[in-house]
Scaffold this motif. Structure first.
Motif, PDB file in Angstrom:
ATOM      1  N   THR A   1     -42.243   3.928 -15.377  1.00  0.00           N
ATOM      2  CA  THR A   1     -43.510   4.540 -15.233  1.00  0.00           C
ATOM      3  C   THR A   1     -44.600   4.390 -15.659  1.00  0.00           C
ATOM      4  O   THR A   1     -45.690   4.405 -14.834  1.00  0.00           O
ATOM      5  CB  THR A   1     -43.006   5.773 -16.049  1.00  0.00           C
ATOM      6  OG1 THR A   1     -41.393   6.036 -15.395  1.00  0.00           O
ATOM      7  CG2 THR A   1     -43.630   7.169 -14.973  1.00  0.00           C
ATOM      8  N   ALA A   2     -44.998   4.008 -16.938  1.00  0.00           N
ATOM      9  CA  ALA A   2     -46.764   3.766 -17.488  1.00  0.00           C
ATOM     10  C   ALA A   2     -47.436   2.331 -16.780  1.00  0.00           C
ATOM     11  O   ALA A   2     -48.116   3.014 -17.286  1.00  0.00           O
ATOM     12  CB  ALA A   2     -46.034   3.653 -19.252  1.00  0.00           C
TER      13      ALA A   2
ATOM     14  N   ARG B   1     -34.022   3.765 -21.940  1.00  0.00           N
ATOM     15  CA  ARG B   1     -35.011   4.609 -21.815  1.00  0.00           C
ATOM     16  C   ARG B   1     -36.322   4.217 -21.796  1.00  0.00           C
ATOM     17  O   ARG B   1     -37.178   4.387 -20.990  1.00  0.00           O
ATOM     18  CB  ARG B   1     -34.511   5.925 -22.967  1.00  0.00           C
ATOM     19  CG  ARG B   1     -35.539   6.939 -22.337  1.00  0.00           C
ATOM     20  CD  ARG B   1     -35.313   8.613 -23.755  1.00  0.00           C
ATOM     21  NE  ARG B   1     -33.411   8.642 -23.174  1.00  0.00           N
ATOM     22  CZ  ARG B   1     -32.923   8.753 -24.207  1.00  0.00           C
ATOM     23  NH1 ARG B   1     -33.268   8.045 -25.795  1.00  0.00           N
ATOM     24  NH2 ARG B   1     -31.529   8.966 -24.525  1.00  0.00           N
ATOM     25  N   ALA B   2     -36.293   3.311 -22.824  1.00  0.00           N
ATOM     26  CA  ALA B   2     -37.901   2.054 -23.085  1.00  0.00           C
ATOM     27  C   ALA B   2     -37.948   1.781 -21.877  1.00  0.00           C
ATOM     28  O   ALA B   2     -39.351   1.540 -21.487  1.00  0.00           O
ATOM     29  CB  ALA B   2     -37.255   1.206 -24.128  1.00  0.00           C
TER      30      ALA B   2
ATOM     31  N   LEU C   1     -35.252   7.387 -13.101  1.00  0.00           N
ATOM     32  CA  LEU C   1     -36.551   6.458 -13.118  1.00  0.00           C
ATOM     33  C   LEU C   1     -37.372   7.406 -11.878  1.00  0.00           C
ATOM     34  O   LEU C   1     -36.931   7.488 -11.020  1.00  0.00           O
ATOM     35  CB  LEU C   1     -36.575   4.808 -12.293  1.00  0.00           C
ATOM     36  CG  LEU C   1     -37.926   4.576 -12.485  1.00  0.00           C
ATOM     37  CD1 LEU C   1     -38.379   4.474 -13.190  1.00  0.00           C
ATOM     38  CD2 LEU C   1     -37.391   2.791 -11.892  1.00  0.00           C
TER      39      LEU C   1
ATOM     40  N   THR D   1     -37.191   2.761 -18.153  1.00  0.00           N
ATOM     41  CA  THR D   1     -37.376   3.285 -16.887  1.00  0.00           C
ATOM     42  C   THR D   1     -38.983   3.910 -17.913  1.00  0.00           C
ATOM     43  O   THR D   1     -39.913   4.004 -17.270  1.00  0.00           O
ATOM     44  CB  THR D   1     -36.883   4.442 -17.186  1.00  0.00           C
ATOM     45  OG1 THR D   1     -36.445   5.045 -18.134  1.00  0.00           O
ATOM     46  CG2 THR D   1     -35.663   4.327 -16.713  1.00  0.00           C
ATOM     47  N   TYR D   2     -39.595   4.431 -19.197  1.00  0.00           N
ATOM     48  CA  TYR D   2     -40.375   4.664 -19.613  1.00  0.00           C
ATOM     49  C   TYR D   2     -41.970   3.227 -18.901  1.00  0.00           C
ATOM     50  O   TYR D   2     -43.031   4.061 -19.043  1.00  0.00           O
ATOM     51  CB  TYR D   2     -40.677   5.069 -21.048  1.00  0.00           C
ATOM     52  CG  TYR D   2     -42.313   5.481 -21.631  1.00  0.00           C
ATOM     53  CD1 TYR D   2     -42.359   6.216 -21.350  1.00  0.00           C
ATOM     54  CD2 TYR D   2     -42.701   3.808 -22.318  1.00  0.00           C
ATOM     55  CE1 TYR D   2     -44.034   6.652 -21.698  1.00  0.00           C
ATOM     56  CE2 TYR D   2     -43.798   4.407 -22.949  1.00  0.00           C
ATOM     57  CZ  TYR D   2     -44.884   5.273 -22.857  1.00  0.00           C
ATOM     58  OH  TYR D   2     -45.909   5.863 -23.095  1.00  0.00           O
ATOM     59  N   GLN D   3     -41.738   1.939 -19.739  1.00  0.00           N
ATOM     60  CA  GLN D   3     -42.258   0.664 -19.378  1.00  0.00           C
ATOM     61  C   GLN D   3     -42.741   1.140 -18.063  1.00  0.00           C
ATOM     62  O   GLN D   3     -44.140   0.619 -17.479  1.00  0.00           O
ATOM     63  CB  GLN D   3     -41.778  -0.591 -19.552  1.00  0.00           C
ATOM     64  CG  GLN D   3     -41.887  -0.341 -21.406  1.00  0.00           C
ATOM     65  CD  GLN D   3     -43.367  -0.469 -22.184  1.00  0.00           C
ATOM     66  OE1 GLN D   3     -44.301  -1.080 -20.802  1.00  0.00           O
ATOM     67  NE2 GLN D   3     -43.552   0.449 -22.852  1.00  0.00           N
TER      68      GLN D   3
ATOM     69  N   GLU E   1     -30.123   7.153 -16.369  1.00  0.00           N
ATOM     70  CA  GLU E   1     -31.530   7.361 -16.749  1.00  0.00           C
ATOM     71  C   GLU E   1     -31.939   7.241 -15.285  1.00  0.00           C
ATOM     72  O   GLU E   1     -31.679   6.756 -14.656  1.00  0.00           O
ATOM     73  CB  GLU E   1     -32.346   6.658 -16.910  1.00  0.00           C
ATOM     74  CG  GLU E   1     -34.054   6.638 -17.957  1.00  0.00           C
ATOM     75  CD  GLU E   1     -33.403   7.737 -18.956  1.00  0.00           C
ATOM     76  OE1 GLU E   1     -34.322   8.907 -18.995  1.00  0.00           O
ATOM     77  OE2 GLU E   1     -32.542   7.799 -19.716  1.00  0.00           O
TER      78      GLU E   1
END
Length: 140
Positions: free
Chosen positions: A57-58, A50-51, A134, A53-55, A132
């Motif tokens: 995207t961010a 999850r971290a 993405l 995919t967040y990175q 997850e």
């Protein structure tokens, strides 16, 4: 004249130095022992993915190509990057950009392309599986 004797007892300079030396040894021993008392629980695989995919995207990566065990990306400054498992670690690497180890102890990494999103699946060393979604824009 009568001289009064001072009845107050105090430490001598030598006793104070010995006490400070002993206290210093106690603190040095505690400082050396502290790292062995710490226990670090490994981050669960699903939280790690999850971290990741967040990175991605961010940091505004775009999807270039999707292969079964590899995801080719383009960074916001135009560098070609690859997300894949190398030496049992999920890493993001690129030409002249180095590598970033995102998740250690990974057996397998799979990417499936759905029209609206990419599905990332990671298999950990202890047969733990995490999935997850993405959401990245497609590179032109």
């Amino acid at each position: 004249m009568l001289m009064l004797k001072n009845k107050v007892q105090a430490f001598t300079l030598l006793e104070a130095l010995i006490a400070l030396g002993v206290l210093g040894l106690v603190f040095a021993t505690i400082q050396c022992m502290l790292p062995s008392f710490r226990t670090q629980a490994p981050m669960p695989l699903d939280a790690s993915l999850r971290a990741v995919t967040y990175q991605l995207t961010a940091q505004k990566y775009t999807s270039v190509a999707v292969l079964p065990h590899q995801l080719q990306l383009k960074s916001h400054d135009g560098k070609n990057m690859t997300l894949e498992v190398v030496k049992r670690r999920l890493q993001l690497s690129g030409e002249s950009a180095g590598q970033i180890i995102l998740i250690p102890e990974v057996q397998d990494f799979d990417v499936q392309d759905h029209e609206a999103y990419l599905q990332l699946e990671v298999l950990g060393e202890n047969k733990q599986r995490a999935t997850e979604a993405l959401y990245l824009p497609r590179a032109p």
